[in-house]
Write an enzyme that holds these catalytic residues in place. Structure first.
Site, short mmCIF file in Angstrom:
data_model
loop_
_atom_site.label_atom_id
_atom_site.label_comp_id
_atom_site.label_asym_id
_atom_site.label_seq_id
_atom_site.Cartn_x
_atom_site.Cartn_y
_atom_site.Cartn_z
N GLY A 212 43.37 -58.32 15.90
CA GLY A 212 43.41 -59.77 16.08
C GLY A 212 42.55 -60.48 15.05
O GLY A 212 42.18 -59.90 14.02
N CYS A 213 42.23 -61.72 15.32
CA CYS A 213 41.42 -62.53 14.40
C CYS A 213 40.13 -61.80 14.04
O CYS A 213 39.37 -61.38 14.91
CB CYS A 213 41.10 -63.88 15.05
SG CYS A 213 40.03 -64.93 14.04
N PHE A 214 39.87 -61.66 12.74
CA PHE A 214 38.72 -60.87 12.32
C PHE A 214 37.38 -61.55 12.58
O PHE A 214 36.33 -60.91 12.52
CB PHE A 214 38.82 -60.40 10.87
CG PHE A 214 39.22 -61.42 9.83
CD1 PHE A 214 38.97 -62.77 9.98
CD2 PHE A 214 39.84 -61.00 8.66
CE1 PHE A 214 39.32 -63.69 9.00
CE2 PHE A 214 40.20 -61.90 7.67
CZ PHE A 214 39.94 -63.25 7.84
N TRP A 215 37.38 -62.84 12.89
CA TRP A 215 36.11 -63.51 13.21
C TRP A 215 35.46 -62.87 14.45
O TRP A 215 34.29 -62.50 14.42
CB TRP A 215 36.34 -64.99 13.50
CG TRP A 215 36.81 -65.82 12.35
CD1 TRP A 215 36.82 -65.48 11.03
CD2 TRP A 215 37.37 -67.14 12.44
NE1 TRP A 215 37.34 -66.51 10.28
CE2 TRP A 215 37.68 -67.54 11.11
CE3 TRP A 215 37.61 -68.01 13.49
CZ2 TRP A 215 38.23 -68.79 10.82
CZ3 TRP A 215 38.18 -69.26 13.20
CH2 TRP A 215 38.48 -69.64 11.89
#
Length: 205
Positions: A53-56
Protein backbone atom coordinates in the site's frame (compact mmCIF):
# COMPACT_ATOMS: atom_id res chain seq x y z
CA UNK A 1 77.75 13.32 40.02
CA UNK A 2 76.86 9.63 39.81
CA UNK A 3 77.57 7.78 36.55
CA UNK A 4 74.62 7.24 34.16
CA UNK A 5 73.04 3.81 34.58
CA UNK A 6 72.31 1.79 31.49
CA UNK A 7 69.02 -0.15 31.59
CA UNK A 8 68.92 -3.39 29.62
CA UNK A 9 65.97 -3.74 27.22
CA UNK A 10 65.93 -7.41 26.21
CA UNK A 11 62.84 -6.98 24.02
CA UNK A 12 64.30 -4.16 21.92
CA UNK A 13 66.07 -6.35 19.31
CA UNK A 14 62.88 -8.35 18.74
CA UNK A 15 60.78 -5.20 18.33
CA UNK A 16 63.28 -3.74 15.87
CA UNK A 17 63.30 -7.00 13.88
CA UNK A 18 59.50 -7.02 13.66
CA UNK A 19 59.51 -3.41 12.54
CA UNK A 20 61.98 -4.19 9.77
CA UNK A 21 59.93 -7.20 8.59
CA UNK A 22 56.69 -5.15 8.65
CA UNK A 23 58.27 -2.32 6.67
CA UNK A 24 59.68 -4.75 4.10
CA UNK A 25 56.27 -6.45 3.69
CA UNK A 26 54.51 -3.12 3.19
CA UNK A 27 57.11 -2.01 0.67
CA UNK A 28 56.77 -5.27 -1.29
CA UNK A 29 53.02 -5.79 -1.19
CA UNK A 30 51.54 -2.49 -0.10
CA UNK A 31 49.46 -1.76 2.97
CA UNK A 32 46.42 -4.00 3.49
CA UNK A 33 43.33 -2.33 1.98
CA UNK A 34 41.04 -0.61 4.44
CA UNK A 35 37.42 -1.67 4.34
CA UNK A 36 35.14 0.97 2.91
CA UNK A 37 32.36 2.10 5.27
CA UNK A 38 29.70 0.75 2.90
CA UNK A 39 31.39 -2.65 2.76
CA UNK A 40 31.44 -2.86 6.55
CA UNK A 41 27.79 -1.81 6.70
CA UNK A 42 26.76 -4.42 4.13
CA UNK A 43 28.57 -7.14 6.05
CA UNK A 44 26.61 -6.32 9.20
CA UNK A 45 23.17 -5.71 7.66
CA UNK A 46 20.58 -7.25 5.37
CA UNK A 47 18.15 -5.51 3.02
CA UNK A 48 14.47 -6.21 2.39
CA UNK A 49 12.15 -4.69 -0.20
CA UNK A 50 8.51 -4.67 0.87
CA UNK A 51 5.28 -3.31 -0.61
CA UNK A 52 1.89 -3.10 1.04
CA UNK A 53 0.00 0.00 0.00
CA UNK A 54 0.95 3.65 0.38
CA UNK A 55 4.62 3.77 1.33
CA UNK A 56 4.12 6.65 3.78
CA UNK A 57 2.39 4.48 6.37
CA UNK A 58 4.55 1.44 5.68
CA UNK A 59 7.77 3.34 6.27
CA UNK A 60 6.47 5.00 9.42
CA UNK A 61 5.89 1.61 11.07
CA UNK A 62 8.96 -0.13 9.63
CA UNK A 63 11.46 2.50 10.73
CA UNK A 64 10.39 2.07 14.40
CA UNK A 65 11.10 -1.67 14.55
CA UNK A 66 14.03 -2.60 16.82
CA UNK A 67 16.85 -3.76 14.57
CA UNK A 68 15.92 -1.60 11.58
CA UNK A 69 18.78 0.79 10.85
CA UNK A 70 17.55 2.55 7.70
CA UNK A 71 14.44 2.94 5.56
CA UNK A 72 13.83 4.56 2.19
CA UNK A 73 10.64 4.70 0.13
CA UNK A 74 10.68 4.19 -3.60
CA UNK A 75 9.44 2.27 -6.60
CA UNK A 76 10.26 -1.26 -7.79
CA UNK A 77 8.84 -4.10 -9.83
CA UNK A 78 8.10 -2.01 -12.91
CA UNK A 79 8.81 -2.06 -16.62
CA UNK A 80 11.30 0.82 -16.94
CA UNK A 81 14.01 2.63 -15.01
CA UNK A 82 13.81 5.78 -12.94
CA UNK A 83 10.04 6.28 -12.72
CA UNK A 84 8.59 9.33 -11.03
CA UNK A 85 5.63 9.46 -8.69
CA UNK A 86 3.57 10.84 -11.56
CA UNK A 87 4.49 7.80 -13.67
CA UNK A 88 3.73 5.26 -10.95
CA UNK A 89 0.48 6.89 -9.87
CA UNK A 90 -1.06 6.00 -13.24
CA UNK A 91 -1.01 2.35 -12.20
CA UNK A 92 0.27 1.42 -15.66
CA UNK A 93 4.03 1.09 -15.11
CA UNK A 94 4.03 -2.12 -13.08
CA UNK A 95 5.88 -0.45 -10.21
CA UNK A 96 4.80 -0.84 -6.59
CA UNK A 97 5.20 1.79 -3.92
CA UNK A 98 7.71 0.03 -1.71
CA UNK A 99 10.13 0.45 1.16
CA UNK A 100 13.80 -0.49 1.23
CA UNK A 101 14.48 -1.76 4.75
CA UNK A 102 18.06 -2.16 5.99
CA UNK A 103 18.22 -4.15 9.22
CA UNK A 104 20.62 -5.90 11.57
CA UNK A 105 19.89 -9.65 11.27
CA UNK A 106 21.44 -10.29 14.69
CA UNK A 107 18.69 -8.16 16.24
CA UNK A 108 15.86 -8.69 13.73
CA UNK A 109 15.66 -11.72 11.46
CA UNK A 110 14.10 -11.56 8.01
CA UNK A 111 11.53 -14.13 9.14
CA UNK A 112 10.50 -12.01 12.13
CA UNK A 113 10.37 -8.86 10.00
CA UNK A 114 7.86 -10.56 7.72
CA UNK A 115 5.78 -12.59 10.15
CA UNK A 116 5.59 -10.29 13.16
CA UNK A 117 5.58 -6.97 11.34
CA UNK A 118 5.00 -6.90 7.57
CA UNK A 119 2.01 -9.26 7.51
CA UNK A 120 0.44 -7.44 10.45
CA UNK A 121 0.80 -3.83 9.33
CA UNK A 122 -1.29 -4.19 6.16
CA UNK A 123 -4.06 -6.38 4.78
CA UNK A 124 -2.34 -8.98 2.55
CA UNK A 125 -5.64 -10.33 1.22
CA UNK A 126 -6.78 -7.33 -0.85
CA UNK A 127 -5.55 -7.57 -4.43
CA UNK A 128 -4.07 -4.31 -5.73
CA UNK A 129 -5.64 -2.37 -2.92
CA UNK A 130 -4.89 -1.10 0.57
CA UNK A 131 -7.51 0.96 2.36
CA UNK A 132 -8.70 3.74 0.09
CA UNK A 133 -5.75 3.27 -2.28
CA UNK A 134 -6.54 1.22 -5.36
CA UNK A 135 -4.21 0.19 -8.18
CA UNK A 136 -1.36 -2.22 -8.93
CA UNK A 137 1.06 0.27 -7.36
CA UNK A 138 -0.57 -0.50 -3.99
CA UNK A 139 -0.23 -4.29 -4.21
CA UNK A 140 1.10 -6.49 -1.43
CA UNK A 141 4.50 -7.81 -2.46
CA UNK A 142 7.82 -9.10 -1.19
CA UNK A 143 10.81 -8.59 -3.47
CA UNK A 144 13.52 -11.05 -2.44
CA UNK A 145 17.26 -10.55 -2.98
CA UNK A 146 18.38 -14.14 -2.40
CA UNK A 147 17.08 -17.69 -2.56
CA UNK A 148 17.13 -17.80 1.23
CA UNK A 149 14.86 -14.75 1.40
CA UNK A 150 12.55 -16.39 -1.15
CA UNK A 151 12.39 -19.59 0.89
CA UNK A 152 11.65 -17.71 4.11
CA UNK A 153 9.04 -15.49 2.44
CA UNK A 154 7.19 -18.48 0.96
CA UNK A 155 7.19 -20.29 4.31
CA UNK A 156 5.95 -17.27 6.25
CA UNK A 157 3.25 -16.52 3.68
CA UNK A 158 2.00 -20.10 3.92
CA UNK A 159 1.85 -19.95 7.72
CA UNK A 160 0.00 -16.64 7.69
CA UNK A 161 -2.43 -17.99 5.11
CA UNK A 162 -3.18 -21.06 7.24
CA UNK A 163 -3.38 -19.16 10.53
CA UNK A 164 -7.01 -18.18 10.10
CA UNK A 165 -6.26 -14.56 11.04
CA UNK A 166 -7.52 -13.36 7.68
CA UNK A 167 -10.97 -14.22 6.27
CA UNK A 168 -9.64 -14.36 2.69
CA UNK A 169 -6.58 -15.94 1.04
CA UNK A 170 -3.27 -14.08 1.24
CA UNK A 171 -2.43 -12.64 -2.19
CA UNK A 172 1.03 -11.23 -1.44
CA UNK A 173 3.29 -11.62 -4.49
CA UNK A 174 6.79 -12.97 -3.92
CA UNK A 175 9.10 -12.02 -6.78
CA UNK A 176 12.81 -11.34 -7.39
CA UNK A 177 13.94 -7.84 -6.52
CA UNK A 178 14.75 -5.65 -9.49
CA UNK A 179 15.85 -2.05 -9.76
CA UNK A 180 14.76 0.14 -6.86
CA UNK A 181 14.28 3.84 -7.59
CA UNK A 182 14.18 6.10 -4.51
CA UNK A 183 11.07 8.27 -4.39
CA UNK A 184 11.17 12.04 -4.43
CA UNK A 185 12.54 13.75 -1.31
CA UNK A 186 9.16 14.94 -0.07
CA UNK A 187 7.99 11.31 0.21
CA UNK A 188 10.88 10.28 2.48
CA UNK A 189 9.89 10.11 6.19
CA UNK A 190 6.63 11.74 5.15
CA UNK A 191 4.79 11.09 8.42
CA UNK A 192 7.73 12.38 10.43
CA UNK A 193 7.48 15.66 8.55
CA UNK A 194 3.66 15.56 8.55
CA UNK A 195 2.52 13.79 11.75
CA UNK A 196 -1.16 14.22 10.86
CA UNK A 197 -0.70 13.01 7.30
CA UNK A 198 -2.62 10.21 5.62
CA UNK A 199 -2.03 6.57 6.53
CA UNK A 200 -4.08 3.40 6.44
CA UNK A 201 -1.47 1.26 8.20
CA UNK A 202 -1.60 -0.03 11.75
CA UNK A 203 -0.51 -3.13 13.65
CA UNK A 204 -3.12 -5.90 13.88
CA UNK A 205 -3.26 -8.34 16.79
Amino acid sequence: MSPTRRVALPWLPVALALLVVSSAFTEAYGAPPAKAPNAVKEALTETAYLAGGCFWGMEDLLRKIPGVVETEVGYTGGTFSHPTYTDVSTGKTGHAESVRVVFNPKVLTYETLLEKWFFRMHDPTTLNRQGNDVGTQYRSAIFYVSEEQRRVAEAVKARVDKSGKWPRPVVTAITPAGEFTPAEAYHQDYLVKNPNGYTCHYMRD
